[in-house]
Each structure stands twice: as C-alpha cells, then as structure tokens.
Design a protein around this motif. Structure first.
Motif, mmCIF file in Angstrom:
data_model
loop_
_atom_site.group_PDB
_atom_site.id
_atom_site.type_symbol
_atom_site.label_atom_id
_atom_site.label_comp_id
_atom_site.label_asym_id
_atom_site.label_seq_id
_atom_site.Cartn_x
_atom_site.Cartn_y
_atom_site.Cartn_z
ATOM 1 N N PRO A 1 41.246 51.507 50.302
ATOM 2 C CA PRO A 1 42.036 50.953 51.146
ATOM 3 C C PRO A 1 43.429 51.604 50.748
ATOM 4 O O PRO A 1 44.235 51.951 51.694
ATOM 5 N N ALA A 2 43.787 51.385 49.534
ATOM 6 C CA ALA A 2 45.189 51.980 49.115
ATOM 7 C C ALA A 2 45.240 53.319 48.994
ATOM 8 O O ALA A 2 46.508 53.932 49.724
ATOM 9 N N LEU A 3 44.289 53.987 49.046
ATOM 10 C CA LEU A 3 44.160 55.615 49.003
ATOM 11 C C LEU A 3 44.298 55.846 50.530
ATOM 12 O O LEU A 3 45.009 57.074 50.825
ATOM 13 N N MET A 4 43.880 55.166 51.594
ATOM 14 C CA MET A 4 44.069 55.437 52.799
ATOM 15 C C MET A 4 45.597 55.242 53.179
ATOM 16 O O MET A 4 45.823 56.189 53.954
ATOM 17 N N ILE A 5 46.222 54.274 52.678
ATOM 18 C CA ILE A 5 47.626 54.150 52.893
ATOM 19 C C ILE A 5 48.313 55.399 52.548
ATOM 20 O O ILE A 5 49.127 55.799 53.098
ATOM 21 N N PHE A 6 47.832 55.718 51.366
ATOM 22 C CA PHE A 6 48.711 56.950 50.674
ATOM 23 C C PHE A 6 48.409 58.234 51.500
ATOM 24 O O PHE A 6 49.324 58.932 51.736
ATOM 25 N N VAL A 7 47.245 58.445 52.233
ATOM 26 C CA VAL A 7 47.057 59.616 52.869
ATOM 27 C C VAL A 7 47.827 59.426 54.153
ATOM 28 O O VAL A 7 48.291 60.234 54.561
ATOM 29 N N ALA A 8 47.609 58.210 54.643
ATOM 30 C CA ALA A 8 48.399 58.269 56.068
ATOM 31 C C ALA A 8 50.010 58.437 55.844
ATOM 32 O O ALA A 8 50.541 58.976 56.784
ATOM 33 N N LEU A 9 50.369 57.764 54.638
ATOM 34 C CA LEU A 9 51.933 58.265 54.806
ATOM 35 C C LEU A 9 52.152 59.401 54.461
ATOM 36 O O LEU A 9 53.150 59.972 54.847
ATOM 37 N N THR A 10 51.416 59.960 53.667
ATOM 38 C CA THR A 10 51.597 61.566 53.442
ATOM 39 C C THR A 10 51.399 62.402 54.756
ATOM 40 O O THR A 10 52.242 63.372 54.714
ATOM 41 N N LEU A 11 50.734 62.086 55.460
ATOM 42 C CA LEU A 11 50.597 62.912 56.809
ATOM 43 C C LEU A 11 51.845 62.410 57.566
ATOM 44 O O LEU A 11 52.191 63.712 58.190
ATOM 45 N N TYR A 12 52.321 61.389 57.679
ATOM 46 C CA TYR A 12 53.290 61.003 58.403
ATOM 47 C C TYR A 12 54.836 61.754 57.825
ATOM 48 O O TYR A 12 55.790 62.265 58.495
ATOM 49 N N ILE A 13 54.874 61.908 56.405
ATOM 50 C CA ILE A 13 55.928 62.660 55.898
ATOM 51 C C ILE A 13 55.894 64.154 56.212
ATOM 52 O O ILE A 13 56.782 64.674 56.519
ATOM 53 N N TYR A 14 54.701 64.662 56.241
ATOM 54 C CA TYR A 14 54.478 66.166 56.558
ATOM 55 C C TYR A 14 55.018 66.283 58.084
ATOM 56 O O TYR A 14 55.654 67.107 58.161
ATOM 57 N N ILE A 15 54.668 65.535 59.023
ATOM 58 C CA ILE A 15 55.065 65.652 60.163
ATOM 59 C C ILE A 15 56.368 65.263 60.513
ATOM 60 O O ILE A 15 57.288 66.001 61.244
ATOM 61 N N TYR A 16 57.119 64.503 59.695
ATOM 62 C CA TYR A 16 58.530 64.202 59.791
ATOM 63 C C TYR A 16 59.342 65.376 59.292
ATOM 64 O O TYR A 16 60.424 65.921 59.688
ATOM 65 N N ALA A 17 58.896 65.983 58.078
ATOM 66 C CA ALA A 17 59.732 67.103 57.237
ATOM 67 C C ALA A 17 59.283 68.321 57.692
ATOM 68 O O ALA A 17 60.159 69.377 57.255
ATOM 69 N N ARG A 18 58.219 68.727 58.632
ATOM 70 C CA ARG A 18 58.075 70.016 58.651
ATOM 71 C C ARG A 18 58.980 70.851 59.230
ATOM 72 O O ARG A 18 59.046 72.195 59.152
ATOM 73 N N ASN A 19 60.025 70.198 60.231
ATOM 74 C CA ASN A 19 60.866 71.164 60.865
ATOM 75 C C ASN A 19 62.199 70.779 60.378
ATOM 76 O O ASN A 19 63.285 71.145 60.883
ATOM 77 N N ARG A 20 62.333 69.986 59.132
ATOM 78 C CA ARG A 20 63.701 69.823 58.598
ATOM 79 C C ARG A 20 63.686 70.806 57.151
ATOM 80 O O ARG A 20 63.549 70.502 56.068
ATOM 81 N N THR A 21 64.313 72.009 57.445
ATOM 82 C CA THR A 21 64.367 72.821 56.195
ATOM 83 C C THR A 21 65.263 72.294 55.254
ATOM 84 O O THR A 21 65.177 72.825 54.048
ATOM 85 N N GLU A 22 66.326 71.522 55.713
ATOM 86 C CA GLU A 22 67.366 70.988 54.663
ATOM 87 C C GLU A 22 66.700 70.056 53.518
ATOM 88 O O GLU A 22 67.099 69.766 52.463
ATOM 89 N N LEU A 23 65.399 69.471 53.991
ATOM 90 C CA LEU A 23 64.737 68.821 53.105
ATOM 91 C C LEU A 23 63.799 69.474 51.869
ATOM 92 O O LEU A 23 62.672 69.086 51.757
ATOM 93 N N THR A 24 64.574 70.429 51.245
ATOM 94 C CA THR A 24 63.677 71.209 50.397
ATOM 95 C C THR A 24 64.648 71.094 49.110
ATOM 96 O O THR A 24 65.623 71.210 48.866
ATOM 97 N N ALA A 25 63.981 70.593 47.942
ATOM 98 C CA ALA A 25 64.562 70.392 46.629
ATOM 99 C C ALA A 25 64.929 71.794 46.071
ATOM 100 O O ALA A 25 64.194 72.867 46.251
#
Length: 425
Positions: free
Chosen positions: A177-201
C-alpha cells in the motif's frame, strides 16, 4: 446510565480541547466510581497492563529514531542525494520530495515527524526554485502518509499490541500500500510538471554528486538493517528498532552530524512524545475494558449484522466512520478509542486482522489532512508561512488520489496479505 454519563463527559471535554488522554481518563474514572463491583485497584491494573508488553517497547525506539534523524540533519543529506539521482528531470524537486518521504518513512514511522523534518528543508527550497509553495506543502503532506503505513510504523505497533496481532505481519502488510501511494503521487507529479519547463533543476557537478552520494550511503543502509533483519529472522521488530536506533546514533557521532546538545534535544523530544503516547495507550486500555464490560462491541456487531451481512458493505461503512474519527483525533488516540469497538465486529465478518490494521491506519492517517483539524497541513502552513486555506485547496486533488488508493487496498486483500503469507509471518 453510567456509560452515557461517561461518553457525554468525554465528548464535552474533547469539545473544550482538553488533551485526549485526560478527556478519556477523567470520565472513565467517574464511571468506575459510580459502577458497582469495580474497584479503583482494578482501574490501576487495567491502566498498567497494556504497558507490560515487549512489542510496545518498539514505540519509544522508533520515536527516538525519528527525532535523531531530525537532529542529525539526515533529511538534508537524503534530499541532496536524491536530487543527484533525479538530475535535471522536470519537476525533480517534487520527485525528491516523494522519494525522500519514502526513505524517511523507513526511519520515522510517523506522518508528523516525516512532514516536519522534510517540510522545513523542502518548502523553502522548492519555493526558491519556482514551485508554487502551496503545491509544495500539499505534496509534502500527501507523501508523509507513507510514514505510518510503511514499516516501521508506530501506529502498526499500537494496533498489533491492541489486537494481539503479529507486529512483523502488520509491518509487512503496509509495504505494498505504501508503494502504491508512492507510485500514485509520482504519476501526479509527472502530470503536474510535464508542461512546466521552469521546474528543471540546475545540473550538479560530477565531483559534488559523487561526494554527496557517498556521504548519504550509510543512511540508506538503515532501512536495509531494519527490514533485512526482520525478514531474515535475525531479530524481532522490537530488537530491529533497537539495532536501527543504535546504528544511526553511532553513525551520527562517527560522522559528526550531531552534537551533545543535539542528542539532549533528541532524548528530551523522545521522552515527551513517548510519555504522551504511553499515557494515551494506558488510558485506552481502561476505556477498552469499560466498553467490553458494557458489551458495546457485541451490541454494535448485532446492530451492523442486522443491517447487512456483506463484509464489503461493512468495510465501506468502516472507512466512512474512521475517516470521520480521523478528522478530529490524531491516529494514536483514534486507534485506542475505536479498535476495541470495531475489531470484534470485523472478526464476525471474517476480515483478516492484518488487512484490517492497514485499512484502519490508512484511514486515520488521511485524517491528518482533512478538516477541521488537519494537523499536518496546519504545521506545514506554519513552517512555510503560507495561507492555510490555499494549502488545503492544493491538497484536495491529492486527497482524491489517496482515497482511491485506500478503496483499492480495502477491497483487494491480496495487496496487504501477500507479503506476510509469502514470508510466513
């Protein structure tokens, strides 16, 4: 009559914001004073009986590890190492946030400890690098939910002691279950950041990257020591907590990450938190005795089975009930108030105690992010000097994701039971 007065007094004290332990203790003592054939000596025996438990010794040890990780600056070192790994991936700091929570959850066992340690470092860093600070607080809060679910978990130890369930099995049941939370949040971040070029370290020089990774490597060995020892049958969860605490303490002094003042702060914080948790636990034992004496679990079970004999419907009702309880009580308090009532009911429905433990802990952890109390969100809003309402608004999509994961975990028992059965614990 005595029971109604006790519950009414408890409700009034909670509304008046009296600490949960005393809001439970005072009405319970009043019940004992009024009830026939119960002596005050019996009350003292019930209060102290729960604490005479070897598995419960793991709780102060895991609390110590969480405070030590904070005092020794382990969160900073983890974050720097993970930033090297994510490199120039768009949204790298958000990925670092979730990955750091996953690693830190193997040491802290608490959502509040996780979010406090990581939030103080990540919120200002993410803001400086162009992230919406309210999004940063929301993702920190959501990722902190892995802390009480992924082993080692303080809530899991309390649940196992209350229900006489295997601590190791309860630990292992939370991994997927904890790893499922990790994967779900990772996918959300991918969707959130994919069009935000300024969020590159910015790129990290190779020499600095190698030095950072080597410096953090001993910290990454702590989860290996903990979980490897338990899974390998080398030591019990309580012994694993002691070994992990000693490993990190020796490592912190050997690497000069902590001073004597830092150790004092760690011990003081551990003592204060342990005292609070153990007080709640002992009072919860007395409350459980009163509930059993009044046959409340049996009456509740009879009522629910008269409504439905379908265990899936019961689990849905249980989720709703626990989410409501989690909105006003912290997980440790809520566990001790609710488990004595619904655990016998769940047994009547044939629900595995290990699966039930993960469902209960998951629900109550989500309560830390839901109004009206929102302990984690309030703390992060203070740490980042942010508007609480905007932090809550940014958290709503993540709450929706976590609710979906909760429902999947609730209705697919194999997700929680496969690892314990596979490893024979």
């Amino acid at each position: 009559m005595e029971l109604m007065m006790m519950l009414g007094g408890m409700a009034v004290l909670l509304i008046l914001r009296v600490p949960v332990a005393f809001a439970m203790l005072l009405p319970s003592l009043g019940y004992i004073a009024m009830a026939p054939r119960i002596s005050m000596g019996m009350a003292v025996q019930r209060v102290t009986a729960l604490l005479d438990s070897f598995p419960l010794l793991a709780v102060p040890l895991f609390i110590f590890v969480g405070f030590l990780a904070n005092s020794a600056g382990l969160a900073d070192k983890l974050i720097n190492a993970l930033l090297v790994v994510t490199g120039r991936v768009r949204g790298s700091l958000a990925y670092v946030n979730v990955n750091a929570s996953l690693v830190f959850s193997w040491m802290s066992g608490s959502a509040l400890s996780d979010s406090a340690a990581l939030g103080s470092v990540l919120l200002p860093t993410m803001r400086r690098n162009g992230y919406d600070p309210h999004f940063a607080a929301a993702i920190t809060a959501a990722s902190s939910t892995m802390g009480p679910i992924m082993p080692p978990s303080i809530a899991a130890v309390l649940y196992a002691v209350l229900t006489s369930t295997s601590v190791a099995a309860t630990f292992l049941a939370g991994v997927i279950p904890a790893l499922m939370i990790f994967v779900a949040l990772t996918l959300y971040i991918y969707i959130y950041a994919r069009n935000r070029t300024e969020l590159t370290a910015e790129a990290i020089p190779r020499s600095e990257a190698v030095r950072t990774l080597i410096g953090a490597l001993p910290i990454f060995l702590a989860p290996v020591v903990l979980l490897g020892g338990i899974l390998g049958g080398i030591f019990t969860p309580t012994e694993a907590a002691a070994v992990t605490a000693m490993y990190l303490l020796v490592l912190s002094f050997a690497c000069r990450w902590i001073t004597l003042r830092g150790l004092y702060d760690t011990l003081a914080g551990t003592a204060a938190t342990t005292g609070r948790v153990m007080l709640i636990a002992s009072v919860g034992a007395l409350f459980s005795y009163i509930m059993a004496r009044e046959q409340i679990p049996q009456q509740a079970a009879d009522f629910l089975t008269s409504l439905t004999e379908n265990k899936w419907v019961f689990l849905l009702l249980l989720n709703i009930f626990l989410l409501l309880i989690g909105m006003v009580l912290e997980p440790a308090s809520a566990l001790l108030v609710t488990v004595p009532i619904f655990y016998p009911i769940a047994q009547r429905y044939g629900i595995d105690p290990v699966q039930l433990g993960v469902v209960v802990i998951f629900n109550l952890t989500l309560g830390l992010m839901t109004p009206p109390v929102c302990l984690v969100l309030q703390m992060l809003a203070q740490v980042g000097n942010l508007n609480f309402g905007r932090v809550l608004k940014a958290t709503l999509p993540l709450l929706g994701i976590l609710f979906i994961v909760l429902l999947i975990v609730t209705y697919v028992p194999a997700l929680t039971l496969t690892l314990p059965r596979l490893l024979g614990v």
